[in-house]
Write a protein that holds these residues in place. Sequence first.
Motif, PDB file in Angstrom:
ATOM      1  N   ALA A 197      -2.130   5.798 -13.443  1.00 45.50           N
ATOM      2  CA  ALA A 197      -3.120   6.517 -12.638  1.00 45.50           C
ATOM      3  C   ALA A 197      -4.534   6.079 -12.998  1.00 45.50           C
ATOM      4  O   ALA A 197      -5.376   5.899 -12.115  1.00 45.50           O
ATOM      5  N   GLU A 198      -4.798   5.875 -14.277  1.00 44.85           N
ATOM      6  CA  GLU A 198      -6.129   5.428 -14.698  1.00 44.85           C
ATOM      7  C   GLU A 198      -6.414   4.008 -14.217  1.00 44.85           C
ATOM      8  O   GLU A 198      -7.540   3.685 -13.838  1.00 44.85           O
ATOM      9  N   VAL A 199      -5.401   3.144 -14.217  1.00 42.06           N
ATOM     10  CA  VAL A 199      -5.577   1.794 -13.668  1.00 42.06           C
ATOM     11  C   VAL A 199      -5.947   1.894 -12.196  1.00 42.06           C
ATOM     12  O   VAL A 199      -6.897   1.253 -11.733  1.00 42.06           O
ATOM     13  N   LEU A 200      -5.213   2.699 -11.442  1.00 38.99           N
ATOM     14  CA  LEU A 200      -5.491   2.844 -10.011  1.00 38.99           C
ATOM     15  C   LEU A 200      -6.863   3.462  -9.769  1.00 38.99           C
ATOM     16  O   LEU A 200      -7.583   3.037  -8.862  1.00 38.99           O
ATOM     17  N   ARG A 201      -7.237   4.438 -10.580  1.00 38.49           N
ATOM     18  CA  ARG A 201      -8.570   5.051 -10.454  1.00 38.49           C
ATOM     19  C   ARG A 201      -9.650   3.998 -10.715  1.00 38.49           C
ATOM     20  O   ARG A 201     -10.640   3.912  -9.988  1.00 38.49           O
ATOM     21  N   TYR A 202      -9.459   3.170 -11.726  1.00 33.67           N
ATOM     22  CA  TYR A 202     -10.421   2.113 -12.015  1.00 33.67           C
ATOM     23  C   TYR A 202     -10.511   1.118 -10.863  1.00 33.67           C
ATOM     24  O   TYR A 202     -11.603   0.702 -10.468  1.00 33.67           O
ATOM     25  N   VAL A 203      -9.367   0.736 -10.322  1.00 26.53           N
ATOM     26  CA  VAL A 203      -9.347  -0.200  -9.191  1.00 26.53           C
ATOM     27  C   VAL A 203     -10.137   0.381  -8.019  1.00 26.53           C
ATOM     28  O   VAL A 203     -10.889  -0.335  -7.350  1.00 26.53           O
ATOM     29  N   MET A 204      -9.982   1.661  -7.780  1.00 29.00           N
ATOM     30  CA  MET A 204     -10.637   2.294  -6.619  1.00 29.00           C
ATOM     31  C   MET A 204     -12.108   2.601  -6.858  1.00 29.00           C
ATOM     32  O   MET A 204     -12.907   2.533  -5.914  1.00 29.00           O
TER      33      MET A 204
END
Length: 149
Positions: free
Chosen positions: A136-143
Amino acid sequence: MTLSVYLAGEIHTDWREQITGACAGLDIAFSGPVTDHAASDDCGVAILGAEADKFWHDHKGAKLNAVRTRRAIAGADVVVVRFGEQYKQWNAAFDAGFAAALGKSLIVLHGPDHAHALKEVDAAALAVAATPAQVAEVLRYVMTGELPR
């Protein structure tokens, strides 16, 4: 722009719900396989007719599921593949390889006990996470480009 994320792999725990819940508010469209194990196994014979031989029963189901999976992975921006602790998920390894072959951004999720067995899969991934929260943190960073708080 909406990020399309396909959640592949293990179906016996709530890891998908953990990721989607932690990503609430982000412009992410999540998809995944049929997680009802019986429905996934029996879709072929339920739609195309019964088979006396279990091999052909499973074969029909696998092919119908492959139609869904191939379409979803091909359309995804990011593919997350979870390898669970209890079962050997050959389908998850296949999904990871298919995503890598298509050049998809691949995130692999597994515990430390699988690190050696999955070293080639991990090498193809852009991120290897140990927890759904890390995904989730990876996806949040990507976004957003923001680091965790």
